[in-house]
Motif scaffolding. Structure first.
Motif, PDB file in Angstrom:
ATOM      1  N   LEU A  14       6.110  -9.595   6.129  1.00 36.49           N
ATOM      2  CA  LEU A  14       5.110  -8.811   5.388  1.00 36.49           C
ATOM      3  C   LEU A  14       5.687  -8.503   4.130  1.00 36.49           C
ATOM      4  CD1 LEU A  14       3.442  -7.012   8.337  1.00 36.49           C
ATOM      5  CD2 LEU A  14       2.567  -8.923   7.298  1.00 36.49           C
ATOM      6  N   GLU A  15       6.851  -8.044   3.911  1.00 32.63           N
ATOM      7  CA  GLU A  15       7.482  -7.392   2.817  1.00 32.63           C
ATOM      8  C   GLU A  15       7.593  -8.738   1.590  1.00 32.63           C
ATOM      9  OE1 GLU A  15      11.215  -5.683   3.931  1.00 32.63           O
ATOM     10  OE2 GLU A  15      10.148  -3.747   4.162  1.00 32.63           O
ATOM     11  N   ARG A  16       7.766  -9.841   2.237  1.00 36.50           N
ATOM     12  CA  ARG A  16       7.990 -11.164   1.345  1.00 36.50           C
ATOM     13  C   ARG A  16       6.488 -11.329   0.846  1.00 36.50           C
ATOM     14  NH1 ARG A  16       9.840 -13.310  -2.869  1.00 36.50           N
ATOM     15  NH2 ARG A  16       9.526 -15.542  -2.994  1.00 36.50           N
ATOM     16  N   LEU A  17       5.553 -11.318   1.790  1.00 35.10           N
ATOM     17  CA  LEU A  17       4.244 -11.671   1.396  1.00 35.10           C
ATOM     18  C   LEU A  17       3.475 -10.917   0.534  1.00 35.10           C
ATOM     19  CD1 LEU A  17       2.042 -13.547   2.778  1.00 35.10           C
ATOM     20  CD2 LEU A  17       1.206 -11.726   4.266  1.00 35.10           C
ATOM     21  N   GLN A  18       4.044  -9.470   0.352  1.00 39.91           N
ATOM     22  CA  GLN A  18       3.523  -8.527  -0.549  1.00 39.91           C
ATOM     23  C   GLN A  18       4.039  -9.023  -1.883  1.00 39.91           C
ATOM     24  OE1 GLN A  18       1.649  -5.721  -0.184  1.00 39.91           O
ATOM     25  NE2 GLN A  18       1.707  -5.473   2.383  1.00 39.91           N
ATOM     26  N   GLN A  19       5.009  -9.662  -2.073  1.00 47.29           N
ATOM     27  CA  GLN A  19       5.795  -9.804  -3.456  1.00 47.29           C
ATOM     28  C   GLN A  19       5.214 -11.233  -3.934  1.00 47.29           C
ATOM     29  OE1 GLN A  19       9.972 -10.563  -2.146  1.00 47.29           O
ATOM     30  NE2 GLN A  19      10.170  -8.114  -1.723  1.00 47.29           N
ATOM     31  N   LEU A  28      -3.950 -15.929   3.275  1.00 50.00           N
ATOM     32  CA  LEU A  28      -2.861 -15.722   4.287  1.00 50.00           C
ATOM     33  C   LEU A  28      -2.630 -14.223   4.307  1.00 50.00           C
ATOM     34  CD1 LEU A  28      -0.467 -16.261   6.574  1.00 50.00           C
ATOM     35  CD2 LEU A  28       0.819 -16.424   4.479  1.00 50.00           C
ATOM     36  N   ALA A  29      -2.631 -13.452   3.289  1.00 47.12           N
ATOM     37  CA  ALA A  29      -2.395 -12.000   3.275  1.00 47.12           C
ATOM     38  C   ALA A  29      -3.701 -11.295   3.604  1.00 47.12           C
ATOM     39  CB  ALA A  29      -2.255 -11.548   1.921  1.00 47.12           C
ATOM     40  N   ARG A  30      -5.067 -11.869   3.312  1.00 50.37           N
ATOM     41  CA  ARG A  30      -6.241 -11.342   4.003  1.00 50.37           C
ATOM     42  C   ARG A  30      -6.207 -11.617   5.620  1.00 50.37           C
ATOM     43  NH1 ARG A  30      -8.135 -13.167  -0.823  1.00 50.37           N
ATOM     44  NH2 ARG A  30      -9.077 -15.147   0.062  1.00 50.37           N
ATOM     45  N   ALA A  34      -6.059  -8.593   8.397  1.00 53.66           N
ATOM     46  CA  ALA A  34      -7.331  -8.649   9.523  1.00 53.66           C
ATOM     47  C   ALA A  34      -6.711  -8.663  10.963  1.00 53.66           C
ATOM     48  CB  ALA A  34      -8.126  -9.990   9.379  1.00 53.66           C
ATOM     49  N   ILE A  35      -5.639  -9.085  11.243  1.00 52.85           N
ATOM     50  CA  ILE A  35      -5.056  -8.955  12.435  1.00 52.85           C
ATOM     51  C   ILE A  35      -4.046  -7.800  12.564  1.00 52.85           C
ATOM     52  CG2 ILE A  35      -2.942  -9.983  14.028  1.00 52.85           C
ATOM     53  CD1 ILE A  35      -3.689 -12.852  12.657  1.00 52.85           C
ATOM     54  N   GLN A  36      -3.775  -7.266  11.609  1.00 61.52           N
ATOM     55  CA  GLN A  36      -3.163  -5.908  11.540  1.00 61.52           C
ATOM     56  C   GLN A  36      -4.187  -4.733  11.705  1.00 61.52           C
ATOM     57  OE1 GLN A  36      -0.821  -6.055   7.508  1.00 61.52           O
ATOM     58  NE2 GLN A  36       0.692  -4.819   8.941  1.00 61.52           N
ATOM     59  N   SER A  37      -5.145  -5.006  11.480  1.00 60.38           N
ATOM     60  CA  SER A  37      -6.370  -4.097  11.631  1.00 60.38           C
ATOM     61  C   SER A  37      -6.982  -4.010  13.023  1.00 60.38           C
ATOM     62  CB  SER A  37      -7.341  -4.399  10.594  1.00 60.38           C
ATOM     63  OG  SER A  37      -8.568  -3.725  10.778  1.00 60.38           O
ATOM     64  N   GLN A  38      -7.282  -5.416  13.589  1.00 58.67           N
ATOM     65  CA  GLN A  38      -7.633  -5.651  14.924  1.00 58.67           C
ATOM     66  C   GLN A  38      -6.578  -5.133  15.886  1.00 58.67           C
ATOM     67  OE1 GLN A  38      -8.389  -9.863  14.243  1.00 58.67           O
ATOM     68  NE2 GLN A  38     -10.304  -9.585  15.533  1.00 58.67           N
ATOM     69  N   ARG A  39      -5.235  -5.103  15.642  1.00 58.86           N
ATOM     70  CA  ARG A  39      -4.358  -4.600  16.457  1.00 58.86           C
ATOM     71  C   ARG A  39      -4.040  -3.086  16.360  1.00 58.86           C
ATOM     72  NH1 ARG A  39       0.460  -9.165  16.048  1.00 58.86           N
ATOM     73  NH2 ARG A  39      -0.706 -10.946  16.792  1.00 58.86           N
ATOM     74  N   GLY A  44       4.677  -2.402  10.789  1.00 58.91           N
ATOM     75  CA  GLY A  44       5.721  -3.392  10.736  1.00 58.91           C
ATOM     76  C   GLY A  44       6.236  -3.974   9.782  1.00 58.91           C
ATOM     77  N   LYS A  45       7.629  -4.396   9.589  1.00 54.01           N
ATOM     78  CA  LYS A  45       8.037  -5.395   8.434  1.00 54.01           C
ATOM     79  C   LYS A  45       7.594  -6.845   8.801  1.00 54.01           C
ATOM     80  CE  LYS A  45      11.739  -2.130   7.134  1.00 54.01           C
ATOM     81  NZ  LYS A  45      13.168  -2.047   7.312  1.00 54.01           N
ATOM     82  N   VAL A  46       7.425  -7.001  10.011  1.00 52.74           N
ATOM     83  CA  VAL A  46       6.986  -8.555  10.207  1.00 52.74           C
ATOM     84  C   VAL A  46       5.578  -8.442  11.211  1.00 52.74           C
ATOM     85  CG1 VAL A  46       9.226  -9.477  10.120  1.00 52.74           C
ATOM     86  CG2 VAL A  46       8.327  -8.530  12.292  1.00 52.74           C
TER      87      VAL A  46
END
Ligand code: C2E
Ligand code: C2E
Ligand code: C2E
Length: 89
Positions: A14-19, A28-30, A34-39, A44-46
């Protein structure tokens, strides 16, 4: 051999994704958000996602799952070991 096999264990950095620029990784980021939100998994960093999600994302990116795996490794969003056939401990 150079890829074309889809990743079986998908752990997104996720840190790489932000960069990375949104014009590349926006969808992919969205999806990850969405998955983070549902869970309710925000700290997490990953993020581990389903193999099925890779197939959905491949459709969005107009690639095969294997090609998307290679692209994600190239971006540093997946580790090189994500490519099947790579031996890890
Ligand atoms: P692991 O699968 O190798 O994950 C290592 C660490 O990566 C986890 O440590 C966690 O800090 C991070 N991680 C991986 N995926 C995610 C994710 O989707 N969200 C977040 N927030 N962090 C993630 P953790 O939590 O201490 O777990 C240690 C080990 O326990 C995991 O190693 C795995 O073997 C097991 N485990 C934890 N949760 C699950 C689960 O939901 N399913 C399964 N099968 N195993 C789990
Ligand atoms: P759901 O698909 O009905 O899953 C309900 C619960 O079953 C999940 O709650 C989780 O505790 C567990 N679960 C289902 N499949 C797995 C799995 O492969 N591994 C693990 N460790 N647990 C699993 P949770 O995590 O609160 O998720 C709630 C809902 O959010 C899920 O309902 C699903 O609709 C969505 N979701 C969460 N993560 C993902 C994901 O990675 N991909 C997709 N497509 N949807 C997800
Ligand atoms: P994991 O928890 O180690 O699960 C490994 C595989 O076991 C999953 O691969 C899936 O094929 C199966 N599995 C585990 N729990 C369930 C379940 O409740 N229902 C069903 N039908 N199958 C299950 P998959 O789908 O590729 O997921 C890979 C990893 O993504 C999971 O590893 C977990 O870390 C994460 N994940 C996927 N879906 C969810 C979810 O809904 N909630 C959470 N918290 N994590 C998820």
């Amino acid at each position: 051999p150079s890829g074309s096999e889809p990743a079986t264990k998908i752990v997104i950095n996720l840190e790489r994704l932000q960069q990375l620029p949104a014009d590349k990784v926006g969808p992919l980021a969205r999806y990850a958000a969405a998955i983070q939100s549902q869970r309710g998994d925000y700290n997490g960093k990953v993020l581990s996602i389903r193999a099925e999600d890779l197939r959905s994302l491949a459709i969005i990116y107009d690639m095969s799952p294997g090609e998307l795996t290679d692209q994600l490794i190239e971006w540093g969003v997946l580790p090189p070991e994500a490519r099947p056939g790579t031996q890890v401990g």
